[in-house]
Enzyme design. Structure first.
Site, PDB file in Angstrom:
ATOM      1  N   CYS A   2       0.813  -1.218   0.000  1.00 57.01           N
ATOM      2  CA  CYS A   2       0.000   0.000   0.000  1.00 57.01           C
ATOM      3  C   CYS A   2       0.850   1.273   0.000  1.00 57.01           C
ATOM      4  O   CYS A   2       1.950   1.306   0.532  1.00 57.01           O
ATOM      5  CB  CYS A   2      -0.933   0.075   1.199  1.00 57.01           C
ATOM      6  SG  CYS A   2      -1.952  -1.377   1.388  1.00 57.01           S
ATOM      7  N   ARG A  30       3.172   0.608  -5.350  1.00 53.13           N
ATOM      8  CA  ARG A  30       3.126  -0.094  -4.062  1.00 53.13           C
ATOM      9  C   ARG A  30       1.884  -0.967  -3.912  1.00 53.13           C
ATOM     10  O   ARG A  30       1.746  -1.691  -2.916  1.00 53.13           O
ATOM     11  CB  ARG A  30       3.157   0.910  -2.906  1.00 53.13           C
ATOM     12  CG  ARG A  30       4.388   1.771  -2.893  1.00 53.13           C
ATOM     13  CD  ARG A  30       4.333   2.756  -1.756  1.00 53.13           C
ATOM     14  NE  ARG A  30       4.463   2.095  -0.477  1.00 53.13           N
ATOM     15  CZ  ARG A  30       5.612   1.876   0.148  1.00 53.13           C
ATOM     16  NH1 ARG A  30       6.732   2.285  -0.401  1.00 53.13           N
ATOM     17  NH2 ARG A  30       5.643   1.277   1.294  1.00 53.13           N
ATOM     18  N   TRP A  76      -2.633  -2.673  -1.750  1.00 52.14           N
ATOM     19  CA  TRP A  76      -2.278  -4.043  -2.116  1.00 52.14           C
ATOM     20  C   TRP A  76      -2.940  -4.906  -1.045  1.00 52.14           C
ATOM     21  O   TRP A  76      -2.547  -4.871   0.119  1.00 52.14           O
ATOM     22  CB  TRP A  76      -0.767  -4.214  -2.119  1.00 52.14           C
ATOM     23  CG  TRP A  76      -0.307  -5.510  -2.714  1.00 52.14           C
ATOM     24  CD1 TRP A  76      -0.120  -5.781  -4.036  1.00 52.14           C
ATOM     25  CD2 TRP A  76       0.042  -6.706  -2.012  1.00 52.14           C
ATOM     26  NE1 TRP A  76       0.311  -7.077  -4.195  1.00 52.14           N
ATOM     27  CE2 TRP A  76       0.421  -7.664  -2.976  1.00 52.14           C
ATOM     28  CE3 TRP A  76       0.061  -7.073  -0.673  1.00 52.14           C
ATOM     29  CZ2 TRP A  76       0.821  -8.952  -2.638  1.00 52.14           C
ATOM     30  CZ3 TRP A  76       0.455  -8.365  -0.329  1.00 52.14           C
ATOM     31  CH2 TRP A  76       0.834  -9.284  -1.317  1.00 52.14           C
ATOM     32  N   ASN A 102      -0.840   1.608   5.950  1.00 51.96           N
ATOM     33  CA  ASN A 102       0.001   0.647   5.247  1.00 51.96           C
ATOM     34  C   ASN A 102       0.581  -0.272   6.308  1.00 51.96           C
ATOM     35  O   ASN A 102       1.248   0.208   7.234  1.00 51.96           O
ATOM     36  CB  ASN A 102       1.112   1.403   4.494  1.00 51.96           C
ATOM     37  CG  ASN A 102       2.189   0.489   3.957  1.00 51.96           C
ATOM     38  OD1 ASN A 102       1.938  -0.670   3.665  1.00 51.96           O
ATOM     39  ND2 ASN A 102       3.395   1.004   3.813  1.00 51.96           N
ATOM     40  N   GLY A 103       0.297  -1.565   6.206  1.00 56.91           N
ATOM     41  CA  GLY A 103       0.826  -2.495   7.203  1.00 56.91           C
ATOM     42  C   GLY A 103      -0.220  -3.516   7.577  1.00 56.91           C
ATOM     43  O   GLY A 103      -1.204  -3.720   6.864  1.00 56.91           O
ATOM     44  N   GLU A 471      17.577 -13.990 -13.503  1.00 55.79           N
ATOM     45  CA  GLU A 471      16.945 -12.674 -13.537  1.00 55.79           C
ATOM     46  C   GLU A 471      16.093 -12.523 -14.803  1.00 55.79           C
ATOM     47  O   GLU A 471      14.982 -11.983 -14.753  1.00 55.79           O
ATOM     48  CB  GLU A 471      18.037 -11.595 -13.448  1.00 55.79           C
ATOM     49  CG  GLU A 471      17.567 -10.169 -13.523  1.00 55.79           C
ATOM     50  CD  GLU A 471      16.512  -9.793 -12.478  1.00 55.79           C
ATOM     51  OE1 GLU A 471      16.283 -10.550 -11.530  1.00 55.79           O
ATOM     52  OE2 GLU A 471      15.881  -8.742 -12.656  1.00 55.79           O
ATOM     53  N   LYS A 475      12.046 -11.839 -14.876  1.00 58.97           N
ATOM     54  CA  LYS A 475      11.459 -10.671 -15.549  1.00 58.97           C
ATOM     55  C   LYS A 475      10.383 -11.107 -16.543  1.00 58.97           C
ATOM     56  O   LYS A 475       9.309 -10.537 -16.594  1.00 58.97           O
ATOM     57  CB  LYS A 475      12.541  -9.888 -16.329  1.00 58.97           C
ATOM     58  CG  LYS A 475      13.424  -9.018 -15.489  1.00 58.97           C
ATOM     59  CD  LYS A 475      12.710  -7.756 -15.072  1.00 58.97           C
ATOM     60  CE  LYS A 475      13.431  -7.044 -13.946  1.00 58.97           C
ATOM     61  NZ  LYS A 475      13.497  -7.752 -12.677  1.00 58.97           N
ATOM     62  N   GLU A 478       7.303 -12.373 -14.662  1.00 56.63           N
ATOM     63  CA  GLU A 478       6.503 -11.424 -13.880  1.00 56.63           C
ATOM     64  C   GLU A 478       5.831 -10.350 -14.720  1.00 56.63           C
ATOM     65  O   GLU A 478       4.782  -9.849 -14.338  1.00 56.63           O
ATOM     66  CB  GLU A 478       7.320 -10.788 -12.754  1.00 56.63           C
ATOM     67  CG  GLU A 478       8.385  -9.829 -13.219  1.00 56.63           C
ATOM     68  CD  GLU A 478       9.132  -9.160 -12.073  1.00 56.63           C
ATOM     69  OE1 GLU A 478       8.606  -9.077 -10.966  1.00 56.63           O
ATOM     70  OE2 GLU A 478      10.263  -8.710 -12.323  1.00 56.63           O
ATOM     71  N   HIS A 494      19.263 -32.956 -16.330  1.00 59.01           N
ATOM     72  CA  HIS A 494      18.825 -33.820 -15.227  1.00 59.01           C
ATOM     73  C   HIS A 494      17.348 -33.634 -14.941  1.00 59.01           C
ATOM     74  O   HIS A 494      16.936 -33.596 -13.779  1.00 59.01           O
ATOM     75  CB  HIS A 494      19.689 -33.535 -13.987  1.00 59.01           C
ATOM     76  CG  HIS A 494      21.145 -33.797 -14.236  1.00 59.01           C
ATOM     77  ND1 HIS A 494      21.692 -35.060 -14.211  1.00 59.01           N
ATOM     78  CD2 HIS A 494      22.150 -32.956 -14.587  1.00 59.01           C
ATOM     79  CE1 HIS A 494      22.980 -34.980 -14.513  1.00 59.01           C
ATOM     80  NE2 HIS A 494      23.276 -33.719 -14.744  1.00 59.01           N
ATOM     81  N   LYS A 587       5.743  -3.271  -5.758  1.00 60.89           N
ATOM     82  CA  LYS A 587       7.193  -3.085  -5.804  1.00 60.89           C
ATOM     83  C   LYS A 587       7.833  -3.285  -4.439  1.00 60.89           C
ATOM     84  O   LYS A 587       8.919  -3.821  -4.328  1.00 60.89           O
ATOM     85  CB  LYS A 587       7.512  -1.684  -6.321  1.00 60.89           C
ATOM     86  CG  LYS A 587       8.984  -1.532  -6.641  1.00 60.89           C
ATOM     87  CD  LYS A 587       9.236  -0.344  -7.506  1.00 60.89           C
ATOM     88  CE  LYS A 587      10.692  -0.247  -7.891  1.00 60.89           C
ATOM     89  NZ  LYS A 587      11.129  -1.319  -8.784  1.00 60.89           N
TER      90      LYS A 587
HETATM   91  C1  F6R Z   1      11.473  -8.098  -9.633  1.00 59.70           C
HETATM   92  C2  F6R Z   1      11.455  -7.291  -8.443  1.00 59.70           C
HETATM   93  C3  F6R Z   1      11.362  -7.973  -7.132  1.00 59.70           C
HETATM   94  C4  F6R Z   1      12.255  -7.265  -6.113  1.00 59.70           C
HETATM   95  C5  F6R Z   1      12.069  -7.862  -4.715  1.00 59.70           C
HETATM   96  C6  F6R Z   1      13.008  -7.247  -3.704  1.00 59.70           C
HETATM   97  O1  F6R Z   1      11.564  -7.319 -10.786  1.00 59.70           O
HETATM   98  O2  F6R Z   1      11.487  -6.085  -8.520  1.00 59.70           O
HETATM   99  O3  F6R Z   1      11.698  -9.308  -7.226  1.00 59.70           O
HETATM  100  O4  F6R Z   1      13.574  -7.383  -6.524  1.00 59.70           O
HETATM  101  O5  F6R Z   1      10.750  -7.662  -4.303  1.00 59.70           O
HETATM  102  O6  F6R Z   1      12.816  -5.876  -3.571  1.00 59.70           O
HETATM  103  P1  F6R Z   1      13.897  -4.952  -2.910  1.00 59.70           P
HETATM  104  O7  F6R Z   1      15.090  -4.945  -3.776  1.00 59.70           O
HETATM  105  O8  F6R Z   1      13.243  -3.604  -2.818  1.00 59.70           O
HETATM  106  O9  F6R Z   1      14.193  -5.539  -1.562  1.00 59.70           O
END
Ligand code: F6R
Length: 592
Positions: A2, A30, A76, A102-103, A471, A475, A478, A494, A587
């Site tokens: 949030c 968020r 969220w 938020n929380g 990575e 990407k 997601e 394997h 995020k």
């Molecule tokens: C993927 C992504 C997430 C963050 C993860 C950690 O694109 O952005 O996997 O990397 O939520 O977030 P931070 O780096 O803010 O701890």
């Protein structure tokens, strides 16, 4: 997760809601399940709905929402599904108090039951709704507004950043435990928000709120008492806390790009350049971190998602030097026991991720030293650390981490060289490697366009290319919603290879020439796979290939990172998903 915003102004009433919605738009990374605002003028009005900020602006005439004190929220969902009713702000029985939060409130069921016994009526399934009712209850018992707010904060258990407005005064009451809260000081308007970018176009003067602080904000300058903060009953001297930040407002806008994600990938050369110069300017802090790392028996490198991948790459670099480095997925921290001989490197773009905070909390209690690498100054994780290092990537709004990942990798290369006592001046050219690689983005887009037609893909790598393959798979998964998995290329035989049939896409990430990927390409081709590669300096003879020339091989991860991001971005665009707001994600992940 949030995002919350509060604005209190002396200006004409008409503009404030518009500004609040604009701030919410910048906060919506968020969470984007629902959105709402509450305005306090002669009356308290609440407008809220399930959906994103842009849906809100279409549905309501934001200009007609008036008030000099405004709260806003983008959600969220945790407790209760995303519905109009569960959207914040939440109000009390008499519609005199509005709250955004938020929380998570852990003891909300008990408190709700008690409040219901006292006659309070609830309209939502959220934990947050108990807050306005508790404030109302304490006021009924004769307390003034601030005392009722503080009594409420004392009664709740959990994590929170809370904003409340209460009819009768033009204040925004706030409280913080674990979740971020920062005040922005403007000319005739003050702001309080989950993050700085939300109000960045209006002010760069900030006051960061710490855990267990409560207070209130008016439209006056802090010099005239506009900001009041208390910690456990003690008044805090606000003027000592005022800081000016150097982020620019443009970095929080799309500047003509279709999506923040694309803009942020394109900003990577600048982010890497500023990260390296920022660290070199703060070299004493870097060397403090290096000393701790070198003196340690073991180094645990903790991160989640993309930040974990940066940490995994760093752990391989260190292990190759004979250093005992252990990559730790933050949410699995309880599997590790550390001691005073160990050190922790916590990597987190946001500096807020709860799993990382829980991990470093445990390891710190066990006596380990904590070093952090975050992108947000004064972030929660930085403040929990013995040494705080920063990437200088600027605000990242797109949910998928892009320029911050590339900047983390650049920072870790610098730490690696410093640990080896190697001259790290070569990193001054790191941004050129990123820039040159981006000149091949058309080819990465073409890979992305082909991938968009597929439902599954494998990304394979060896050595330092494995974290990059992981990575890339993350990407693509997601933001383009394509099922993609990464494996060490040798491991693919394997089990994973069983899924490979005619045309199955396998993308090889090939940063280090002689680790044996060539054989794996042949194995995949023999089973009809369509093979792709992103290779440094030497061809892998895949069906489709991007070959990048990098003179200083130490820098190769910085050449691959932006291209895997472009590949994923283009697949998402072709599939018509929103890469800035992928479904079910936020995020900043401040829940377990
Ligand atoms: C993927 C992504 C997430 C963050 C993860 C950690 O694109 O952005 O996997 O990397 O939520 O977030 P931070 O780096 O803010 O701890």
């Amino acid at each position: 997760m949030c995002g919350i915003i509060g604005i209190v102004t002396k200006r004409r009433e008409g503009q404030t809601a518009e500004i609040a919605v604009e701030c919410l738009d910048r906060l919506s990374y968020r969470g984007y399940d629902s959105v709402g605002v509450a305005t306090l003028g002669d009356n308290l009005e609440v407008v809220k709905m399930k959906g994103k900020v842009e849906d809100f602006s279409h549905k309501f005439d934001v200009n007609s929402i008036r008030g000099k004190v405004i709260l806003g929220h983008t959600r969220w969902a945790t407790h209760g599904p995303p519905t109009d009713y569960n959207a914040h702000p939440h109000t009390d029985c008499s519609n005199s108090i509005a709250v955004v939060h938020n929380g998570t409130i852990e003891n909300f069921r008990e408190l709700k039951a008690e409040l219901e016994m006292l006659g309070h009526k609830f309209k939502s399934q959220t934990d947050t709704e108990i807050i306005p009712h508790l404030i109302e209850e304490f006021k009924r018992r004769g307390m003034d507004s601030f005392s009722a707010f503080k009594a409420t904060v004392n009664a709740i258990e959990g994590t929170y950043a809370i904003l409340a407005v209460i009819r009768g005064d033009n204040r925004i009451y706030f409280a913080k435990k674990y979740n971020p809260l920062v005040i922005g000081i403007g000319e005739d308007t003050n702001y309080i928000s989950s993050d700085i970018p939300s109000f960045l176009p209006y002010t760069k003067t900030i006051v960061v709120i710490s855990d267990d602080e409560v207070g209130y904000l008016t439209a006056d300058s802090p010099l005239n008492g506009g900001v009041y903060i208390e910690h456990k009953g003690e008044k805090i001297e606000v003027n000592d806390r005022i800081k000016i930040i150097n982020w620019d407002a443009e970095s929080a806008s799309k500047e003509g790009y279709r999506h923040f994600m694309e803009k942020e990938i394109m900003e990577s050369p600048r982010s890497v350049k500023e990260t390296i110069s920022g660290l070199l300017a703060d070299i004493d802090e870097v060397m403090k971190a290096v000393k701790i790392l070198k003196d340690s028996r073991r180094i645990l490198i903790v991160g989640a998602g993309t930040s974990y991948h940066a940490g995994l790459l760093f752990s391989i670099l260190l292990q190759r030097e004979g250093i005992n480095a252990i990559p730790v997925i933050a949410s699995e921290y309880y599997n590790y026991r550390t001691s005073t001989d160990d050190s922790i490197l916590a990597i987190s773009q946001s500096g807020e991720t709860l799993d990382v905070r829980l991990a470093i909390g445990k390891f710190k209690a066990e006596g380990s030293k904590i070093i952090s690498l975050t992108n947000v100054i004064y972030s929660e994780i930085s403040r929990q650390s013995d040494v705080s290092l920063y990437t200088s990537a600027g605000p990242e709004i797109g949910v998928a981490a892009t320029k911050t990942f590339t900047s983390q990798v650049a920072s870790l290369l610098l730490l690696w060289s410093a640990i080896k006592d190697e001259d790290f001046s070569y990193l001054r050219n790191a941004h050129i490697v990123v820039e040159d690689s981006l000149s091949l983005s058309g080819k990465a887009s073409a890979f992305g366009e082909e991938l968009a037609k597929q439902s599954n893909a494998y990304f394979l790598g060896r050595g330092l290319s494995l974290p990059l393959a992981m990575e890339a798979a993350l990407k693509v998964k997601e933001i383009a919603y394509i099922h993609s998995e990464a494996y060490p290329a040798g491991e693919s035989k394997h089990g994973p290879i069983a899924l490979v049939t005619q045309g199955f896409p396998v993308i090889f990430i090939n940063g280090e020439e002689d680790l044996g990927l060539q054989d794996n390409v042949q194995e995949m081709k023999a089973r009809g796979s369509k093979t792709y590669s992103i290779s440094i300096n030497k061809s892998l003879n895949t069906d489709r290939e991007i070959l990048i020339k990098v003179n200083d091989k130490r820098l190769f991860p910085l050449a691959i990172a932006p291209l895997i991001q472009i590949l994923a971005y283009r697949s998402a665009v072709i599939k018509g998903t929103d890469p800035d707001k992928p479904r079910n994600l936020a995020k900043t992940v401040t829940v377990r």
